[in-house]
Design a protein around this motif. Structure first.
Motif, PDB file in Angstrom:
ATOM      1  N   LEU A  59       0.839  -1.195   0.000  1.00  9.64           N
ATOM      2  CA  LEU A  59       0.000   0.000   0.000  1.00  9.64           C
ATOM      3  C   LEU A  59       0.881   1.255   0.000  1.00  9.64           C
ATOM      4  N   PRO A  60       0.348   2.393  -0.413  1.00  7.20           N
ATOM      5  CA  PRO A  60       1.166   3.615  -0.534  1.00  7.20           C
ATOM      6  C   PRO A  60       1.392   4.294   0.821  1.00  7.20           C
ATOM      7  N   PHE A  61       2.099   3.587   1.722  1.00 10.68           N
ATOM      8  CA  PHE A  61       2.281   4.123   3.071  1.00 10.68           C
ATOM      9  C   PHE A  61       3.265   5.287   3.119  1.00 10.68           C
ATOM     10  N   GLU A  62       4.138   5.410   2.125  1.00  9.33           N
ATOM     11  CA  GLU A  62       5.108   6.512   2.135  1.00  9.33           C
ATOM     12  C   GLU A  62       4.419   7.870   2.124  1.00  9.33           C
ATOM     13  N   GLY A  63       3.264   7.935   1.496  1.00 10.48           N
ATOM     14  CA  GLY A  63       2.548   9.200   1.440  1.00 10.48           C
ATOM     15  C   GLY A  63       1.315   9.240   2.313  1.00 10.48           C
ATOM     16  N   SER A  64       1.145   8.229   3.181  1.00 13.42           N
ATOM     17  CA  SER A  64      -0.065   8.151   3.994  1.00 13.42           C
ATOM     18  C   SER A  64       0.283   7.672   5.395  1.00 13.42           C
ATOM     19  N   ALA A  65       0.114   8.565   6.392  1.00 13.85           N
ATOM     20  CA  ALA A  65       0.342   8.165   7.779  1.00 13.85           C
ATOM     21  C   ALA A  65      -0.609   7.054   8.192  1.00 13.85           C
ATOM     22  N   TRP A  66      -1.821   7.059   7.649  1.00 14.39           N
ATOM     23  CA  TRP A  66      -2.810   6.039   7.995  1.00 14.39           C
ATOM     24  C   TRP A  66      -2.361   4.653   7.551  1.00 14.39           C
ATOM     25  N   PHE A  67      -1.906   4.537   6.298  1.00 15.35           N
ATOM     26  CA  PHE A  67      -1.471   3.228   5.818  1.00 15.35           C
ATOM     27  C   PHE A  67      -0.186   2.785   6.542  1.00 15.35           C
ATOM     28  N   ARG A  68       0.688   3.732   6.891  1.00 12.67           N
ATOM     29  CA  ARG A  68       1.893   3.349   7.639  1.00 12.67           C
ATOM     30  C   ARG A  68       1.503   2.867   9.043  1.00 12.67           C
ATOM     31  N   TRP A  69       0.534   3.539   9.636  1.00 11.61           N
ATOM     32  CA  TRP A  69       0.035   3.134  10.948  1.00 11.61           C
ATOM     33  C   TRP A  69      -0.506   1.702  10.908  1.00 11.61           C
ATOM     34  N   LEU A  70      -1.265   1.388   9.874  1.00 13.13           N
ATOM     35  CA  LEU A  70      -1.798   0.036   9.728  1.00 13.13           C
ATOM     36  C   LEU A  70      -0.678  -0.985   9.525  1.00 13.13           C
ATOM     37  N   LEU A  71       0.356  -0.591   8.817  1.00 14.76           N
ATOM     38  CA  LEU A  71       1.494  -1.481   8.607  1.00 14.76           C
ATOM     39  C   LEU A  71       2.189  -1.807   9.924  1.00 14.76           C
ATOM     40  N   THR A  72       2.288  -0.804  10.816  1.00 20.15           N
ATOM     41  CA  THR A  72       2.939  -1.072  12.105  1.00 20.15           C
ATOM     42  C   THR A  72       2.156  -2.112  12.914  1.00 20.15           C
ATOM     43  N   ALA A  73       0.838  -2.120  12.760  1.00 21.46           N
ATOM     44  CA  ALA A  73       0.034  -3.115  13.485  1.00 21.46           C
ATOM     45  C   ALA A  73       0.391  -4.532  13.047  1.00 21.46           C
ATOM     46  N   CYS A  74       0.642  -4.713  11.759  1.00 23.33           N
ATOM     47  CA  CYS A  74       1.050  -6.046  11.263  1.00 23.33           C
ATOM     48  C   CYS A  74       2.350  -6.484  11.910  1.00 23.33           C
ATOM     49  N   TRP A  75       3.340  -5.587  11.927  1.00 22.25           N
ATOM     50  CA  TRP A  75       4.635  -5.936  12.506  1.00 22.25           C
ATOM     51  C   TRP A  75       4.506  -6.210  14.007  1.00 22.25           C
ATOM     52  N   MET A  76       3.679  -5.434  14.702  1.00 20.22           N
ATOM     53  CA  MET A  76       3.500  -5.624  16.146  1.00 20.22           C
ATOM     54  C   MET A  76       2.864  -6.982  16.446  1.00 20.22           C
ATOM     55  N   ASN A  77       1.795  -7.311  15.729  1.00 21.90           N
ATOM     56  CA  ASN A  77       1.123  -8.585  15.988  1.00 21.90           C
ATOM     57  C   ASN A  77       1.999  -9.774  15.604  1.00 21.90           C
ATOM     58  N   ARG A  78       2.738  -9.603  14.523  1.00 23.76           N
ATOM     59  CA  ARG A  78       3.652 -10.668  14.110  1.00 23.76           C
ATOM     60  C   ARG A  78       4.712 -10.907  15.200  1.00 23.76           C
ATOM     61  N   GLY A  79       5.264  -9.811  15.735  1.00 18.84           N
ATOM     62  CA  GLY A  79       6.245  -9.941  16.816  1.00 18.84           C
ATOM     63  C   GLY A  79       5.659 -10.583  18.053  1.00 18.84           C
ATOM     64  N   ASP A  80       4.395 -10.260  18.348  1.00 20.76           N
ATOM     65  CA  ASP A  80       3.723 -10.845  19.506  1.00 20.76           C
ATOM     66  C   ASP A  80       3.626 -12.365  19.358  1.00 20.76           C
ATOM     67  N   VAL A  81       3.178 -12.828  18.190  1.00 24.25           N
ATOM     68  CA  VAL A  81       3.049 -14.271  17.963  1.00 24.25           C
ATOM     69  C   VAL A  81       4.407 -14.959  18.083  1.00 24.25           C
ATOM     70  N   LEU A  82       5.415 -14.388  17.468  1.00 23.88           N
ATOM     71  CA  LEU A  82       6.741 -15.001  17.489  1.00 23.88           C
ATOM     72  C   LEU A  82       7.293 -15.086  18.909  1.00 23.88           C
ATOM     73  N   THR A  83       7.040 -14.062  19.714  1.00 25.55           N
ATOM     74  CA  THR A  83       7.488 -14.101  21.104  1.00 25.55           C
ATOM     75  C   THR A  83       6.789 -15.221  21.851  1.00 25.55           C
ATOM     76  N   ARG A  84       5.500 -15.394  21.599  1.00 26.54           N
ATOM     77  CA  ARG A  84       4.759 -16.467  22.272  1.00 26.54           C
ATOM     78  C   ARG A  84       5.236 -17.845  21.823  1.00 26.54           C
ATOM     79  N   LEU A  85       5.596 -17.981  20.548  1.00 26.72           N
ATOM     80  CA  LEU A  85       6.091 -19.275  20.071  1.00 26.72           C
ATOM     81  C   LEU A  85       7.393 -19.640  20.781  1.00 26.72           C
ATOM     82  N   GLY A  86       8.275 -18.670  20.948  1.00 24.07           N
ATOM     83  CA  GLY A  86       9.349 -18.790  21.911  1.00 24.07           C
ATOM     84  C   GLY A  86      10.595 -19.569  21.554  1.00 24.07           C
TER      85      GLY A  86
END
Length: 372
Positions: A59-86
């Motif tokens: 998505l065009p996150f470089e020009g959109s704070a909203w799309f970049r914000w949504l992208l950070t949610a993906c990385w955060m949730n992915r990190g959460d799962v990986l931490t739980r897998l352990g």
């Protein structure tokens, strides 16, 4: 018959909004799977977040704070799962995911929305959890640095209109206190002080807010662990040891009442594991350092006639209590009157009688039918 296909439908068009709608569905499905918290569900949640991430990276996150914000949610949730897998490789990947989230969060207009700084602080905190789980001297030191950065972000978020996020700061201090105990060498006195600071923040609302209650209980648990380390690490500061023990046993007593209060008013029984562990800490501290107070402590916790906070009999607590009473009596007989001071044989006899009396009362209570 194969299970129904629950994968999100294809986007209605190639517009960023329609593609993001598909990513949102993947995210919602992944978040729902997180609650199961078993390996199979976590792997499936990981698949969902990876699908959402693949879409949002395009998505065009470089020009959109909203799309970049949504992208950070993906990385955060992915990190959460990986931490739980352990697994080691999972934890390394989790740290990389949180680094990606931080990279993008730092490119948002942080002053434009308080959520931006809150998520940035959370990303640093979650990064510290993954580093802590790696449990190496290097990763633990790096976890401390991540917590320092999270604290800085929280402090920078405060304005005249935006007060400090007390709950997040208390959680941060709780994590810091835990890491301080795990460093090599550990820093128990600092851990004790930080755990107390976290407790000070959460205690005012611990009877009304479930999250505050959980933080308060965990802070008391870390405080007791820190006291145990301090008392076992020479040279022991004898001028402060009695005060540490008194504070620790007071915190155990407070925890008994707090958990019982939540069970009584909200039916929340998921604190029982913490309650039992705190109770064991209290018993071990008194057994090792002040066995003459064991009877009073155990009757306060276990005997209804002494104001026990427990709503129902907990067999594990009674078993631990009875074993501790027997051990305390044996230990006092072994030490003799010197444990209580010179010319106090009568006091020793009195204490032994109180331990025997407490054991009888607790055995009697333990034989009664459980109320639930």
């Amino acid at each position: 018959m194969p299970p129904p296909d629950t994968s999100p439908a294809a986007p209605l068009s190639d517009s960023p909004e329609d593609r993001n709608a598909v990513a949102k569905t993947w995210m919602q499905r992944g978040i729902a799977l997180l609650s199961a918290s078993n390996p199979a569900s976590l792997q499936e949640a990981m698949h969902c977040f990876d699908q959402a991430l693949a879409i949002r990276r395009e998505l065009p996150f470089e020009g959109s704070a909203w799309f970049r914000w949504l992208l950070t949610a993906c990385w955060m949730n992915r990190g959460d799962v990986l931490t739980r897998l352990g697994k080691p490789e999972d934890l390394s990947a989790a740290i990389q995911s949180f680094d990606e989230a931080i990279f993008h969060l730092l490119r948002l207009p942080l002053d434009a929305d308080p959520q931006y700084r809150s998520r940035l602080a959370l990303a640093w905190m979650n990064r510290s959890l993954a580093l802590r789980a790696q449990a190496t001297p290097e990763s633990l030191n790096e976890a401390m640095l991540s917590l320092d950065r999270a604290k800085t972000v929280l402090e920078e978020s405060v304005t005249s209109e935006r007060p400090l996020n007390i709950s997040m700061l208390a959680t941060l201090l709780l994590n810091r206190a835990a890491v301080l105990l795990e460093l090599s060498p550990s820093r128990p006195l600092e851990s004790l002080e930080v755990a107390q600071a976290a407790l000070n923040l959460s205690q005012p609302t611990e009877h009304q807010v479930l999250q505050a209650a959980e933080i308060s209980l965990k802070a008391r648990h870390i405080f007791c662990r820190a006291v145990a380390v301090l008392l076992e690490t020479p040279p022991v500061d004898t001028t402060r040891a009695d005060d540490w023990i008194m504070q620790a046993t007071d915190k155990v007593d407070e925890a008994m009442h707090l958990t019982a209060s939540w069970e009584r008013h909200a039916g929340a029984s998921h604190f029982r594991g913490l309650r039992q562990e705190l109770f064991r800490y209290g018993c071990h501290l008194l057994l090792a350092y002040q066995p003459h107070f064991m009877a009073e402590f155990l009757l306060d916790v276990l005997d209804p006639e002494q104001g026990s906070p427990l709503l129902a009999r907990e067999d594990e607590l009674y078993q631990v209590g009875l074993e501790s009473l027997d051990l305390a009596a044996s230990e006092l007989r072994r030490r003799g009157p010197l444990d209580l001071g010179l010319q106090k044989m009568d006091r020793l006899i009195e204490v032994l009688e109180s331990l025997s009396h407490a054991a009888e009362r607790i055995k009697k209570r333990a034989m009664q039918p459980s109320a639930g």
